[in-house]
Design a protein around this motif. Structure first.
Motif, short mmCIF file in Angstrom:
data_model
loop_
_atom_site.label_atom_id
_atom_site.label_comp_id
_atom_site.label_asym_id
_atom_site.label_seq_id
_atom_site.Cartn_x
_atom_site.Cartn_y
_atom_site.Cartn_z
N VAL A 1 2.19 1.82 -4.70
CA VAL A 1 2.42 0.50 -5.29
C VAL A 1 1.26 -0.40 -4.88
CG1 VAL A 1 3.98 -1.48 -5.43
CG2 VAL A 1 4.91 0.82 -5.16
N VAL A 2 0.62 -1.03 -5.87
CA VAL A 2 -0.52 -1.90 -5.58
C VAL A 2 -0.21 -3.30 -6.09
CG1 VAL A 2 -2.20 -0.02 -5.68
CG2 VAL A 2 -1.65 -1.31 -7.77
N GLY B 1 3.79 -6.61 -7.70
CA GLY B 1 3.22 -5.28 -7.56
C GLY B 1 3.44 -4.43 -8.78
N LEU B 2 2.73 -3.33 -8.84
CA LEU B 2 2.92 -2.38 -9.92
C LEU B 2 2.68 -0.98 -9.40
CD1 LEU B 2 -0.17 -1.37 -11.04
CD2 LEU B 2 -0.15 -3.68 -11.92
N VAL B 3 3.34 -0.07 -10.07
CA VAL B 3 3.20 1.33 -9.67
C VAL B 3 1.86 1.83 -10.22
CG1 VAL B 3 4.18 3.66 -9.84
CG2 VAL B 3 5.67 1.66 -9.63
N GLU B 4 1.08 2.33 -9.34
CA GLU B 4 -0.30 2.68 -9.71
C GLU B 4 -0.32 3.76 -10.81
OE1 GLU B 4 -4.09 3.10 -6.86
OE2 GLU B 4 -2.77 4.85 -6.82
N ALA C 1 11.42 2.19 -16.59
CA ALA C 1 10.14 2.45 -15.92
C ALA C 1 10.12 3.85 -15.29
CB ALA C 1 9.91 1.40 -14.85
N ASP C 2 8.91 4.38 -15.29
CA ASP C 2 8.73 5.73 -14.72
C ASP C 2 8.25 5.58 -13.27
OD1 ASP C 2 8.22 8.34 -14.15
OD2 ASP C 2 6.35 8.43 -15.31
N ILE C 3 9.14 5.73 -12.39
CA ILE C 3 8.76 5.66 -10.96
C ILE C 3 9.33 6.86 -10.21
CG2 ILE C 3 8.48 3.15 -10.85
CD1 ILE C 3 11.24 3.00 -9.58
N ARG C 4 8.59 7.29 -9.24
CA ARG C 4 9.02 8.45 -8.45
C ARG C 4 8.74 8.18 -6.97
NH1 ARG C 4 5.40 12.77 -11.80
NH2 ARG C 4 6.31 12.40 -13.86
N VAL C 5 9.43 8.92 -6.20
CA VAL C 5 9.17 8.84 -4.75
C VAL C 5 7.75 9.35 -4.49
CG1 VAL C 5 9.82 9.75 -2.48
CG2 VAL C 5 11.59 9.10 -4.12
#
Lengths: 168, 284
Positions: B219-220, B183-186, B211-215
């Motif tokens: 995720v696709v 998966g990857l963060v859209e 990586a830049d991820i947030r709540v």
């Protein structure tokens, strides 16, 4: 035998009452011999006999008079029944209790008799207290005399019979 | 014989004699209206008897009518209850049909929207064991279903086919402990591997610390696992935990309500080029 004696007593009382019809006080007869007979029977024979005697005697009295048939009968029925009941419950052999019984019976009879007529609106009574008082006294005297005579009659006859017996 | 002796019944006798004389008196005396008192008394007594009798008859009749009506009402009540039950059942059937129609409509729209060859299938059973999060669909090898085919729903990815039979297939859900999807963060295109936990949540692993991820990020699928086509929604990041610069735990809430699935699409032939074009459109 007793029934016949009662019927004869009632017949005699009615017959004598018709002769005493002239003795009137306050529009009412000074004595009511039929009532005396009823009270006498009630005291000596009990409530049933007193009630039936009062009923028959009262109805006959009513029939012979010009009043409403049943008023006197009803009054004497009640008086006969109560007098008989009281006579059964208490000793009413002495003179005073008998006197009281006759006076009370006359008062009650007058109350019922006049009250019924008053209620029916058929007849009114002038100075009833005087009439009732006079009749109570008269009935009591006659009643007491009756008791004395009837109770003393057998003894007197026996004494007379014994006195006529030839001495040996 | 004691009962026949009038002296034993003095009270009754007295009452009878008094009443008889009262009747006698009443027969002779007239009231103010000129009517004999006996007639008035008799009429009054008879009228009272009639009143009582009428009342009793009326009451009895009313009660009987009420009873009969009650019987009818009871019958009506039972009939109406039965009708209500039938109508409720019918309503449930109609609702089920409507829901099924909506599901199929959504599935049809998805089928038209994605550039893939898909096979629609109905979910016919859930998982037999609580340790394995699977479900069974009504299509099998006869309809072209094969192992490792991706299973999707209008809301997102469901899982993959693990055991196809002739006319049915077992599908491993994303939330199964043994399931995994690339998966990857859209939003940030940060990649990782989304794995099942056995519960109703997923975890995204192997996410770089930079990586830049947030709540709340979506995720696709990345498509690099060769099973799931690229660009399908897996879920939404629910929580993020960092430790010493790296992501230690990224919890993803599945996009599909897996416990309420009725129909799914099985991706039979991925069209990679079209999928990539679609992904490029998304990136742009």
């Amino acid at each position: 035998m007793k029934v016949a004696g009662v019927l004869i007593a009632v017949a005699l009382a009615i017959a004598m009452q018709t002769t005493l019809d002239r003795l009137v006080v306050g529009g009412t007869a000074a004595v009511d011999l039929v009532l005396v007979a009823v009270v006498y029977v009630a005291l000596t024979m009990g409530p049933v006999a007193g009630m039936l005697t009062g009923s028959v005697a009262g109805l006959l009295q009513d029939a012979l008079s010009s009043g409403v048939i049943g008023v006197g009968g009803l009054a004497k029925t009640v008086v006969g029944f109560l007098a008989g009941a009281i006579g059964q419950q208490f000793i009413v052999t002495a003179a005073v209790p008998r006197l009281v019984m006759f006076v009370a019976a006359t008062g009650l009879h007058s109350l019922l008799f006049m009250g019924l007529y008053q209620v029916l609106g058929v007849r009114s009574f002038v100075s009833p207290l005087t009439a009732v008082g006079t009749q109570s006294l008269g009935n009591a005297i006659i009643g007491m005399l009756s008791f004395s005579v009837i109770e003393g009659l057998p003894g007197a006859m026996e004494r007379r019979r014994l006195s006529r017996r030839p001495r040996l | 014989m004691a009962l026949l002796d009038i002296r034993q019944r003095t009270g009754w006798l007295f009452t009878a004699v008094v009443l008889a004389q009262l009747v006698l008196i009443s027969a002779q005396v007239t009231t103010r209206t000129g009517v004999p008192m006996l007639e008035v008394a008799v009429f009054g007594a008879v009228a009272e008897i009639q009143r009582v009798a009428t009342g009793v008859i009326s009451t009895t009749s009313d009660r009987w009518q009420q009873y009969v009506s009650l019987q009818d009402v009871r019958g009506d009540n039972e009939r109406l209850r039965s009708e209500i039950g039938e109508l409720q059942l019918q309503l449930q059937q109609e609702r089920a049909l409507a829901q099924e129609a909506r599901t199929l409509q959504a599935l049809l729209q998805l089928k038209k929207a994605i550039p893939l060859t898909t096979i629609s299938a109905a979910v016919i059973a859930g998982g037999a064991s609580p340790d394995f999060r699977t479900l069974t669909i009504d299509k099998g090898t006869r309809q072209g279903i094969q192992g490792d085919m991706a299973v999707v729903a209008p809301a997102g990815v469901v899982g993959r086919v693990i055991t196809p039979s002739l006319r049915a297939a077992k599908v491993q859900l994303l939330i199964d402990r043994n399931a995994a999807v690339a998966g990857l963060v859209e939003r940030s295109r940060a990649q990782g591997v989304v794995v099942g936990t056995g519960e109703n949540r997923l975890e995204m692993e192997y996410v770089p610390g930079t990586a830049d991820i947030r709540v709340g990020d979506r995720v696709v699928t990345s498509g690099i696992d060769g099973i799931y086509p690229k660009g399908f929604l897996i879920g939404q990041i629910e929580s993020v935990q960092r430790g010493a610069g790296d992501y230690t735990k990224v919890v993803v809430k599945p996009a599909v309500e897996l416990s309420a699935l009725e129909a799914v699409l099985v991706v039979s032939s991925p069209q990679q080029s079209k999928t990539e074009d679609r992904e490029n459109e998304v990136v742009e």
